[in-house]
Design a protein around this motif. Structure first.
Motif, PDB file in Angstrom:
ATOM      1  N   ILE A  99     124.580  -8.065 107.997  1.00 16.96           N
ATOM      2  CA  ILE A  99     124.559  -6.636 108.300  1.00 16.96           C
ATOM      3  C   ILE A  99     125.876  -6.023 107.866  1.00 16.96           C
ATOM      4  N   VAL A 100     125.746  -4.920 107.146  1.00 15.86           N
ATOM      5  CA  VAL A 100     126.916  -4.154 106.710  1.00 15.86           C
ATOM      6  C   VAL A 100     127.004  -2.940 107.616  1.00 15.86           C
ATOM      7  N   PHE A 105     118.109  -3.463 102.937  1.00 14.29           N
ATOM      8  CA  PHE A 105     117.363  -2.679 103.925  1.00 14.29           C
ATOM      9  C   PHE A 105     118.305  -1.721 104.630  1.00 14.29           C
ATOM     10  N   ASN A 106     117.739  -0.610 105.039  1.00  9.17           N
ATOM     11  CA  ASN A 106     118.574   0.422 105.656  1.00  9.17           C
ATOM     12  C   ASN A 106     118.114   0.659 107.090  1.00  9.17           C
ATOM     13  N   PHE A 107     119.066   0.564 108.004  1.00  9.90           N
ATOM     14  CA  PHE A 107     118.789   0.829 109.418  1.00  9.90           C
ATOM     15  C   PHE A 107     119.593   2.047 109.865  1.00  9.90           C
ATOM     16  N   ILE A 108     118.893   3.059 110.292  1.00  4.92           N
ATOM     17  CA  ILE A 108     119.546   4.267 110.802  1.00  4.92           C
ATOM     18  C   ILE A 108     119.544   4.162 112.316  1.00  4.92           C
ATOM     19  N   ALA A 109     120.722   4.250 112.919  1.00  2.12           N
ATOM     20  CA  ALA A 109     120.807   4.079 114.370  1.00  2.12           C
ATOM     21  C   ALA A 109     121.934   4.932 114.932  1.00  2.12           C
ATOM     22  N   GLY A 110     121.878   5.109 116.230  1.00  2.00           N
ATOM     23  CA  GLY A 110     123.022   5.720 116.912  1.00  2.00           C
ATOM     24  C   GLY A 110     123.216   7.200 116.666  1.00  2.00           C
ATOM     25  N   LEU A 111     122.232   7.870 116.075  1.00  2.00           N
ATOM     26  CA  LEU A 111     122.428   9.294 115.808  1.00  2.00           C
ATOM     27  C   LEU A 111     122.569  10.062 117.124  1.00  2.00           C
ATOM     28  N   CYS A 148     117.324  -5.990 113.988  1.00  2.00           N
ATOM     29  CA  CYS A 148     117.625  -5.752 112.569  1.00  2.00           C
ATOM     30  C   CYS A 148     117.795  -7.100 111.856  1.00  2.00           C
ATOM     31  N   PHE A 149     118.546  -7.995 112.486  1.00  2.00           N
ATOM     32  CA  PHE A 149     118.740  -9.328 111.902  1.00  2.00           C
ATOM     33  C   PHE A 149     117.400 -10.051 111.757  1.00  2.00           C
ATOM     34  N   VAL A 196     116.085   2.910 113.875  1.00  2.00           N
ATOM     35  CA  VAL A 196     116.090   1.911 114.942  1.00  2.00           C
ATOM     36  C   VAL A 196     115.799   2.578 116.286  1.00  2.00           C
ATOM     37  N   LYS A 197     114.909   1.978 117.045  1.00  2.13           N
ATOM     38  CA  LYS A 197     114.595   2.444 118.403  1.00  2.13           C
ATOM     39  C   LYS A 197     114.013   3.864 118.406  1.00  2.13           C
TER      40      LYS A 197
END
Lengths: 100, 296, 181, 392
Positions: free
Chosen positions: D266-267, D349-355, D368-369, D388-389
């Motif tokens: 994960i980056v 892959f792109n994970f958008i989170a925490g917005l 994600c992993f 995410v979520k």
């Protein structure tokens, strides 16, 4: 004549010759503005009373008062005519550049 | 004796610029710089003057200068002043040269902030009554009845429908140490006000009425003449604010011919007699207020 | 890692308690600590949370506290399901209340400690500020932090004019809870 | 002896800035940056920092006054967040274009609309093209250290660029932790004040922040691009030198964690990297080959480092707190573009989170992993940008 003179600018050729960011020495004029002139002001020194109104109101600062007779820096005079219009004794006339 | 053509320096510190012939803004800067001298930081937002003065590699200011973001002339000046002070520099002036739009509209917030903080900066507004650099659009200082590219004159509208924003008094309302209005038609008055402003240990403001032949649609030789007529007709006024008081520097008994002033300018060519009457009405109301409340 | 959740109302100083505990163990016991409030604008009287995380090694976890070892409630009107949520078995719930522990029926295998911190605070400070006595109650009940460290933290963090009274208040609350254990 | 303090990241940045001895501070308050400017004004008031603090009337004026101060060669500091950063945008481009080494702290916060004060990284990531060196701290210590290092890089004669030190709003700015405070004399030696070659000088007047037409404009931008790339090397060198002086190094433009033999990495950037590290450890304990790459520097973009660390990984996920609507996360775009230049390209892959401050729990990261490990195990996963979520 005591007016700023154009510098001989050599465009930078390498990156190292460019200034750090867009900056440049001040009073660094490149080229002249005479080409903007259609009419040329000519001072009749015999009529001039040296009131210096023309010197004061010239938008270019092209009229030099350092000598006994006022001089016009024709490199930078644009021929706007303010000097002639403001001259209270009619000492300045505008002559078409092609006829000057 | 005050400053005049005889005793002012022959040295030019704004020279070789590419402004239009007869440019009132350029003349304003030239005259101000004659008083301020070379130890000056001249801060100019994007306007005609920065456009004609700072095009690499041709630099027409003889002093230090910089282009600031449009809305931030006074803020940039404040930063220069703070930096110069912290670096221990002495004997210098920080001046801003903004147009009417850069002062009355987009730059008003930062001007207000700097005056409020009491920053030792000078601010010059050269007022040519419209956004000239972008092609003559209405600004907060465009007068009633002036035709601009965004206040067209037609059957419904007489050009601009608002009187000029009163920036001089907005500035004075901060209880600024020194503010003044001036006109290129009275250059000696301008020079002496600049000298006064230079001596102020705090913010100072000078609002210069500076015709633009290109934008106004008039002959280039009329710049100084129209600037004088604006004062003589009462459409502009010469005043100062200092020591918490307003003073009217000229209080003509009779006003000059407004119609004659207007008709020399294409921007007013469309005006009907009733529009001119409205212009006079706005003028008379302003003068009644100034004559009542200001020192004359 | 030990995780502590503080329940209070805006203005009661829950976050100050979380920070005092942090200061005590971080600076005076050389542990790794995070102390943080529930994020966002704090409004006086509104329920707020604060957290303290303590560990012997560097804490890199920046996520929300999901489970906790200790829960401290500065005001029993805040008591509800959200107070006991995530409280681990073997954990401790410390409540400022005039009631007995029996008034807070257990929903898990944890210990309930009650103390009338408001009365103590009114007695010693003259004001109902309960964060320091509740910190004292926690320290006494948990036994994992040296009370001297907290007294030093009070010296470090509180304004001089309230320091001594708060130290007295701390000691009073600490002794009371220790005495009842 | 260096001192240890229990402070939040905002206070750490204020202390870092104080140690750097800026001569001018111009700032406007905005949550969650406010503690920084409150502390700095305290330092100026109590005389422990000799500087002029300009209480400006807006963020636009904060950056513009900073330009003015830097234009005469004064060391300058400012701080902002979110809407304030956007309001500064014009000045950000001026600062980098003028090559003024202003240092700014950005408390990462969401952007309106919807209105929101919590932490995500849409603000600073929206300014990647502004020409600022952009650094992301993971904790309060790094925030302080980066604030000092920022001046080292910014004022390097080969760089002369502004630096933005970004830290997650609330999660860092308002979280207290132990921070070691460097000694003033050592900081002075690390970042001695130096003259700016491009400053306005009363004795040799120059015109600054000037116009360059089509005939010179491209060259100024090329010069700025080269200087920005140079800043990467300078940051690595600054980190090393800082380590020798103060005992802390962070490893340069990226930090890799257990990536060497990883199948899935994960980056991410900022504080969420710390949480990810916990998840990596937990999954490694289960025998899963996972790792973390934390980007510390978004500009200049560490293309070389990313290729070296990731081109042999089977599946790479970029977990980021921003979204370029209708496209993907900006960090993902950057990482993907870099990986295209490698010899082999992992599945990405792109994970958008925490917005808007939505919490990112360890379980979220584990999921994600999980997706990445399935891909790595030969089970193709959907390449669609994943929120995410997502609750709908």
């Amino acid at each position: 004549m005591n007016r700023p003179q154009p510098v001989n600018f050599v465009p930078p050729k390498t990156l190292a010759e460019y200034p750090v960011g867009p900056c440049c020495p001040s009073a660094h004029i490149v080229g002249i503005n005479a080409g903007m002139r259609t009419f040329r002001p000519i001072i009749d020194h015999a009529t001039c009373v040296h009131c210096l109104r023309c010197f004061l109101v010239c938008p270019e600062g092209a009229i030099d008062k350092s000598e006994a007779d006022l001089e016009i820096d024709l490199n930078y005079c644009k021929g706007c005519g303010v000097c002639a219009h403001e001259c209270k004794v009619g000492a300045i006339t505008l002559v078409k550049e092609t006829e000057a | 004796m005050g400053l005049n053509a005889q005793n002012i320096t022959n040295e030019e510190l704004f020279y070789g610029h590419k402004a239009c012939g007869g440019c009132g803004a350029a003349l304003s800067i030239r005259l101000v710089m004659k008083v301020l001298g070379k130890r000056t930081f001249a801060i100019v937002p994007p306007n005609c003057m920065s456009t004609v003065a700072f095009i690499y590699p041709s630099m027409t200011f003889g002093c230090s200068g910089a282009i600031t973001p449009f809305a931030g002339t006074a803020a940039f000046e404040a930063g220069v002043e703070a930096g110069a002070k912290e670096l221990g520099l002495t004997d210098y002036t920080v001046v801003g040269f903004a147009g009417d739009g850069g002062t009355a509209d987009i730059g008003l917030q930062s001007l207000s902030g700097a005056i409020d903080r009491g920053d030792r900066i000078m601010y010059i507004c050269y007022d040519n009554e419209a956004y000239m650099n972008t092609g003559v659009q209405t600004s907060g200082l465009t007068p009633y009845g002036a035709k601009t590219t965004t206040s067209p004159a037609g059957d419904r509208l007489p050009g601009n429908t608002k009187a000029k924003k009163n920036v001089f008094e907005i500035v004075a309302a901060h209880d600024i140490p020194y503010a003044a209005t001036a006109s290129l038609g009275y250059p000696e008055d301008l020079l002496n006000k600049v000298a006064k402003a230079k001596a102020v240990n705090g913010p100072s403001y000078i609002h210069i009425f500076a015709p633009c032949p290109t934008g106004w649609g008039c002959a280039s030789e009329l710049t100084v003449d129209l600037a004088k007529k604006a004062v003589d007709t009462g459409l502009w006024y010469l005043a100062e604010y200092e020591n918490h008081e307003y003073t009217l520097n000229r209080n003509p008994k009779e006003f000059g011919d407004v119609k004659e002033y207007l008709k020399k300018q294409n921007r007013f060519a469309h005006l009907k007699d009733e529009d001119i009457a409205e212009i006079c009405r706005i003028r008379d109301a302003k003068w009644a207020q100034m004559r009542t409340h200001w020192n004359a | 890692m030990i995780e502590v959740r503080w329940h209070g109302r805006g203005g009661q100083g829950a976050f100050t308690a979380a920070r005092l505990l942090g200061q005590a163990v971080a600076i005076h016991e050389h542990k790794y600590v995070q102390a943080f409030p529930s994020f966002g604008p704090e409004r006086r009287g509104a329920p707020v949370l604060a957290f303290t995380r303590i560990d012997d090694k560097k804490i890199t976890d920046r996520s929300e506290v999901e489970t906790c070892d200790y829960v401290v409630v500065l005001d029993d009107t805040l008591y509800g399901d959200n107070v006991t949520k995530g409280l681990k078995d073997g954990g401790i719930l410390v409540i400022n209340t005039t009631q007995d522990a029996a008034a807070f029926p257990k929903k898990g295998d944890y210990t309930v400690i009650t103390i009338d911190a408001t009365a103590l605070a009114l007695d010693i400070l003259g004001r109902p500020i309960t964060n320091v006595p509740m910190l004292a109650a926690l320290v006494a009940a948990a036994g994992t932090v040296n009370s001297d460290s907290v007294l030093k933290a009070i010296d470090d963090q509180l304004a001089p004019r309230i320091r001594e009274k708060n130290k007295a208040l701390f000691t009073a609350a600490y002794d009371k809870v220790k005495g009842e254990l | 002896m260096s001192e240890k303090m229990f402070i939040c990241s905002d206070e750490a940045v204020a202390l870092g800035a104080k140690l750097a001895r800026p001569q001018v501070i111009a700032a406007y308050p905005i949550t969650p940056q406010t503690i920084v400017v409150e502390r700095l004004s305290d330092y100026v008031e109590d005389g422990s920092l000799k500087a002029t603090y300009l209480h400006v009337e807006s963020e636009h004026s904060a950056i513009t006054a900073s330009l003015g101060a830097a234009s005469v060669g004064a060391r300058t500091f400012t701080a902002t967040s979110s809407q304030g950063l956007l309001y500064m945008t014009e000045g950000l481009y001026y600062a980098s274009g003028a090559r003024f080494p202003i240092v700014m702290m950005d408390a990462n916060r969401s952007l309106a609309l919807p209105w929101n004060i919590y932490g995500d990284q849409r603000d600073s990531l929206s300014q990647l093209a502004s020409g600022w060196i952009q650094l992301y701290a993971e904790d309060a210590q790094e925030a302080l250290d980066l604030t000092i290092q920022a001046y080292k890089v910014a004022e390097d004669p080969e760089v002369m660029l502004p630096v933005m030190v970004c830290l997650d709003g609330f999660v860092l700015t308002h979280t207290y932790e132990v921070v070691e405070i460097p000694e003033q004399d050592k900081v002075d030696a690390f970042i001695p004040y130096q003259n700016y070659a491009n400053k306005m000088d009363l004795d040799n007047p120059t015109s600054n922040c000037i116009t360059a037409g089509p005939d010179y404009n491209l060259e100024f931008h090329y010069q700025q691009h080269i200087a920005t790339l140079k800043a990467g090397e300078k940051l690595i060198a600054a980190d090393k030198e800082y380590g020798e002086l103060f005992g802390r190094t962070y490893g340069g433009l990226v930090e890799t964690y257990r990536t060497d033999d990883a199948d899935a990495v994960i980056v991410t950037l900022g504080s969420v990297a710390g949480t990810t590290r916990c998840v990596v450890d937990a999954l490694r304990a289960e025998g899963k080959k996972v790792g973390l790459l934390r980007i510390r520097c978004m500009r200049p973009f560490p293309e070389k480092e990313i290729i070296a660390a990731l081109q042999h990984v089977k599946a790479v996920g970029v977990l980021e707190k921003d979204i370029d609507h209708g496209c993907e996360g900006v960090v993902f775009t950057n990482v993907n573009s870099a990986l295209m230049r490698g010899t082999t390209k992992p599945a990405t892959f792109n994970f958008i989170a925490g917005l808007g401050g939505r919490s990112i729990l360890k379980g979220d990261i584990a999921q994600c992993f999980d997706k990445l490990l399935r891909q790595a195990a030969g089970e193709p996963q959907s390449p669609t940008v994943e929120f995410v979520k997502l609750g709908c």
